[in-house]
Write a protein that holds these residues in place. Structure first.
Motif, mmCIF file in Angstrom:
data_model
loop_
_atom_site.group_PDB
_atom_site.id
_atom_site.type_symbol
_atom_site.label_atom_id
_atom_site.label_comp_id
_atom_site.label_asym_id
_atom_site.label_seq_id
_atom_site.Cartn_x
_atom_site.Cartn_y
_atom_site.Cartn_z
ATOM 1 N N TYR A 60 34.369 -36.370 43.034
ATOM 2 C CA TYR A 60 33.170 -36.099 42.230
ATOM 3 C C TYR A 60 33.510 -36.106 40.741
ATOM 4 O O TYR A 60 32.775 -36.672 39.923
ATOM 5 C CB TYR A 60 32.580 -34.732 42.587
ATOM 6 C CG TYR A 60 31.926 -34.641 43.937
ATOM 7 C CD1 TYR A 60 30.569 -34.919 44.094
ATOM 8 C CD2 TYR A 60 32.641 -34.244 45.051
ATOM 9 C CE1 TYR A 60 29.953 -34.810 45.335
ATOM 10 C CE2 TYR A 60 32.041 -34.131 46.298
ATOM 11 C CZ TYR A 60 30.699 -34.414 46.428
ATOM 12 O OH TYR A 60 30.090 -34.318 47.660
ATOM 13 N N ALA A 91 27.590 -34.311 38.091
ATOM 14 C CA ALA A 91 28.587 -34.711 39.084
ATOM 15 C C ALA A 91 29.942 -34.079 38.791
ATOM 16 O O ALA A 91 30.631 -33.615 39.705
ATOM 17 C CB ALA A 91 28.716 -36.238 39.105
ATOM 18 N N ILE A 120 20.305 -31.662 40.997
ATOM 19 C CA ILE A 120 20.961 -32.974 41.025
ATOM 20 C C ILE A 120 20.021 -34.007 41.638
ATOM 21 O O ILE A 120 19.811 -35.091 41.082
ATOM 22 C CB ILE A 120 22.290 -32.902 41.807
ATOM 23 C CG1 ILE A 120 23.332 -32.119 41.010
ATOM 24 C CG2 ILE A 120 22.810 -34.307 42.115
ATOM 25 C CD1 ILE A 120 24.627 -31.877 41.760
ATOM 26 N N ASP A 234 28.638 -38.574 50.020
ATOM 27 C CA ASP A 234 27.911 -37.957 48.912
ATOM 28 C C ASP A 234 28.338 -38.561 47.577
ATOM 29 O O ASP A 234 27.510 -38.830 46.706
ATOM 30 C CB ASP A 234 28.163 -36.445 48.926
ATOM 31 C CG ASP A 234 27.170 -35.685 48.059
ATOM 32 O OD1 ASP A 234 26.077 -36.216 47.786
ATOM 33 O OD2 ASP A 234 27.487 -34.547 47.659
ATOM 34 N N PHE A 238 26.001 -40.724 44.995
ATOM 35 C CA PHE A 238 25.967 -40.536 43.552
ATOM 36 C C PHE A 238 26.195 -41.876 42.841
ATOM 37 O O PHE A 238 25.441 -42.273 41.946
ATOM 38 C CB PHE A 238 27.078 -39.563 43.132
ATOM 39 C CG PHE A 238 26.603 -38.249 42.598
ATOM 40 C CD1 PHE A 238 25.747 -38.181 41.514
ATOM 41 C CD2 PHE A 238 27.057 -37.063 43.161
ATOM 42 C CE1 PHE A 238 25.343 -36.962 40.999
ATOM 43 C CE2 PHE A 238 26.651 -35.834 42.669
ATOM 44 C CZ PHE A 238 25.792 -35.783 41.578
#
Length: 256
Positions: A60, A91, A120, A234, A238
């Protein structure tokens, strides 16, 4: 970047303060390693007790920094740069939040892990609104209103055991709906591919997380568990959201 950092850090700090009060004492969150299929590695410190699920959070941070420093040489308006930087800073911060939850197994980080997910997802419709309206008609108040509503929506977790899941489901559904709508109106083959990959990554994130313990019966998922791969999905979600929204923003700017 200063305005983007201020936009993210102020509500983030407020949420941290509230999460450390008694306000969320009745929210159902998992506070043990039994929640995860990955086995604890004896001898490692707490912040690496589940090494794979802990270290994946570096992805991330890396992905967020990549998009925060991107693009080099690409023309952007101050507003479009702001949209990208806010999402990227989110992020970067989300990785440490999840890591802290695993390292401490305390209520406040667990609440923040859930809570921070909502703004987010909300930033996707906010960014899409900027693309649809254009810089001339877009207002920062629009973004503030959406983010405030998103933060307050976590209150559903206070009134029902599945309140967070309901709030998250609504946020995800709205983001997908807005994404499909803006793709139909302004997209092309490239952005359609990004959108499909983002939605598939989102589905992988949800399904793999739910099947974490069931998948652990198979050798392939005993160390790199379903929860680990859900975090990989995930991060990909993003990344492809960035690709989709950035491409549409540039396309809209060329059409003006």
């Amino acid at each position: 970047m200063k305005s983007a950092l201020l936009h993210v850090s102020v509500p983030f700090v407020l949420c941290v303060v509230w999460a450390n009060t008694s306000l969320f004492d009745d929210v159902q969150v998992d506070l043990s390693y039994d929640h995860y299929a990955e086995q604890i590695v004896a001898g490692l410190p707490g912040f690496l007790a589940l090494p794979c699920n802990c270290l994946v959070n570096l992805a991330y941070i890396y992905m967020g920094l990549y998009w925060l420093l991107w693009p080099r040489g690409v023309q952007e308006t101050s507003q479009s740069r702001y949209m990208r930087e806010v999402f990227a800073i989110m992020a970067v911060l989300y990785g440490p939040v999840q890591w802290t939850r695993l390292a401490l197994l305390r209520r406040a980080p667990a609440v923040l892990d859930q809570w921070f997910t909502l703004p987010i997802f909300t930033w996707v419709p906010v960014w899409i609104g900027f693309i649809e309206r254009g810089p001339a008609k877009w207002s920062a108040l629009h973004a503030v209103a959406h983010e405030l509503f998103s933060i307050l929506s976590y209150g559903l977790a206070l009134v029902h055991a599945r309140g967070f899941e309901l709030a998250l489901g609504c946020h995800v559904s709205l983001a997908v709906y807005k994404g499909v709508r803006v793709q139909i109106a302004h997209g092309d083959a490239r952005t359609r591919r990004y959108l499909v990959l983002a939605v598939l990554s989102c589905a992988g994130f949800v399904v793999l997380k739910l099947l974490d313990h069931w998948l652990a019966q198979y050798r392939l998922f005993r160390r790199l568990t379903g929860h680990f791969w859900s975090k990989v999905c995930d991060v990909m979600q993003f990344h492809f959201s960035f690709c989709f929204l950035s491409a549409l923003t540039q396309s809209a700017a060329r059409q003006e």
